[in-house]
Write an enzyme that holds these catalytic residues in place. Sequence first.
Site, PDB file in Angstrom:
ATOM      1  N   GLU A   1      31.002 -16.024  -2.842  1.00  0.00           N
ATOM      2  CA  GLU A   1      30.961 -17.772  -3.196  1.00  0.00           C
ATOM      3  C   GLU A   1      29.246 -18.467  -2.769  1.00  0.00           C
ATOM      4  OE1 GLU A   1      34.430 -18.970  -3.978  1.00  0.00           O
ATOM      5  OE2 GLU A   1      35.000 -17.309  -5.844  1.00  0.00           O
TER       6      GLU A   1
ATOM      7  N   GLU B   1      35.506 -11.236  -8.951  1.00  0.00           N
ATOM      8  CA  GLU B   1      35.782 -11.916  -9.218  1.00  0.00           C
ATOM      9  C   GLU B   1      36.796 -12.096 -10.221  1.00  0.00           C
ATOM     10  OE1 GLU B   1      37.099 -14.377  -6.013  1.00  0.00           O
ATOM     11  OE2 GLU B   1      36.208 -13.381  -4.548  1.00  0.00           O
TER      12      GLU B   1
END
Length: 685
Positions: free
Chosen positions: A298, A417
């Site tokens: 991220e 994810e």
Amino acid sequence: MSPTTDHRRRLRLGVIAGAAVAAMTAGLFGAVSAQAAQGCQVDYEVTGEWPGGFIAAVEVTNLGDPVDGWSLEWTWPDGQRVTNMWNAEHTGSGETATAESRGYNKKVATGDTTAFGFTGSWSGENTDPTEFRLNGRLCDGTTGEPTETPTGGPQEWDNAMDQVADMEPSTNIGNTLDALGGETAWGNPMITEELLQTYKAEGYNSIRLPVTWDEFTGPAPDYTIAPERMERVAQVVDWALENDLQVMINLHHDSWMWLDELPNDHDNVLAKFESMWTQIAERFKDYPDALSFESNNEPQFVGKEGDAGDPYNEELNRAFYDIVRASGGNNTDRLLVLPTLNTNAAQERLDPLKAMIDSLNDDMVAATIHYYGFWPFSVNVAGFPTYEEQSQADLAGSFQRTHDTFVANGIPVIVGEWAILNYGVTGPEVVEYGEMLKFFEDLQFQAREYHFTTMIWDAIQFLNRNTLEWHDQYLQDRISSSWTTRSGATSFDRIYLEKAGTIGDVSQTLDLNGLEFEGLWDGDTQLVEGTDYTLSGDTLTFKAAALTRLAGDRAYGTNATIEARFSAGVPWRINIITFDQAVLSDATGTTSLTIPTQFNGDRIEQMEAHYADGSNAGPAEWTPYQESNVSWLPNYSGGTITVPASFVNAIRDGEPVTITYHFWGGDSVDYTVTKNGSTVTGTAS
């Protein structure tokens, strides 16, 4: 009955591993000596069964000389069929089932075990197979020599698309090696080989292993990673590979701990990033292809939102790519995984990564995004408590854009994810259970359609790592079923009946998802169409008499659970619930407020907050409907609703706030909260 791993059948047979008949095995196996003694044992287990479907696990233990390529064949006794297989390729047809090894598990040493699993269909009976043939030879419990010497052999993955496809399904082992303060600092036990074996036995083909390195890294200029940290990561990777799990490692929380300062401390941050990946690449350069690397997690950059962050993301991805490829060994063509900025699936985030990957001209590179659903739905804010049209459109748009940008152009995608934000097993539901199930089912269906590999975020909320059992077996059954097929649903998984009210007919809408509706069951008893319920098009109506019977003495809470069964997938559960309007009492607090509450069988759908002038009150000033867990926290077993400090701190001093709690049963209850200095009071309406 509903699918559950509590229902297990096991059949163990001695089998012989010999060479296959040439017509069966041409080009499938590596060289095996014509004089090699072959023998093995098969453990066949039905781990879950429901009307029309079942899940099975198969283990093959090699008792003879090493095997380099295998094919296990059996005949179905009652017309069963394999619908999907993992860790082996199903090439059989009709009554004959054949499981053939894949490149990563074709070699089985003496005494070692290889395993695969599958979902199947059945009708009438689901009798276990009575015999197996391994490489064409009857399984009779003895050892012997193969009849022929097979030639050729499967190739390793030729491109990233093939390798990523073989990673599905996948799971994260989160909040462990990525935890700050040590592997167990966030409440999880240390990773064990048994944990990895459990994931493998449950059908997972790979793990994402998040690793945070910063706390184990020395100062500039060398930024040396502590040997004990490197070797602990290597130990877990070794266990995964030994148990036929692909594994992907990364730099995880480093992304917001120090990597996000790249724009402000460019040279030092880049030097540290490059040093870390240089050391990791060197340590693992001779590892097999089943190990892959992900640049970082991220990516985000302080003060560089939107387009301004893309050049920094590309700089890190390029530095990662160049370092790994230049390190030699198997790193020259190892699978490398590159994230979009924030792992976001907006088109403006996908395009820069696509352009970069194109410039690399390397077919062993994959893209990764994360997806936790339409944000207001995933956290229950702004009036989105259900998986409605806007939430569905957000998923569909994100996945189609990602597919069209990458997969359609030969670049595989890993959803690194996914889940529901703030989902847990100990606290109250943030998103209503059935609505979460619908989202999970839709996400995995679309992932299959678009050929994505999905890595669920499991930080112990799904698999209990202390007991190695699922916290919610029904939820896991639906997740594993959706790897291969759809499941049906109805418009809501609850029917609320007022305790003292007259019970009438209740209608719901069927969500068939391309399946056929097969009826309703109360345990082992099938409800009678026309008497207990009616079906008109996709409208399912529960008759008043049936609901009265199912409600029994109408105690508060769930009185019965009905299963709606479909032609495939896992049955949908509908809870018959008795309730009355909730009763809230006065309360006083300081930084927060705990309201004594008689829930009377009902649960909160959403919370609305206003000042006297009608303006919004609470942390989310842009909407009257405040976020679950941030502004309201029910404790159904304890009989309280907490107004957290995050809400109290956000409201104006001395101005009463009217909170309206909307309940799933249909009632709404007003409650007044006022903050005066260090005191907060609550008054029931």
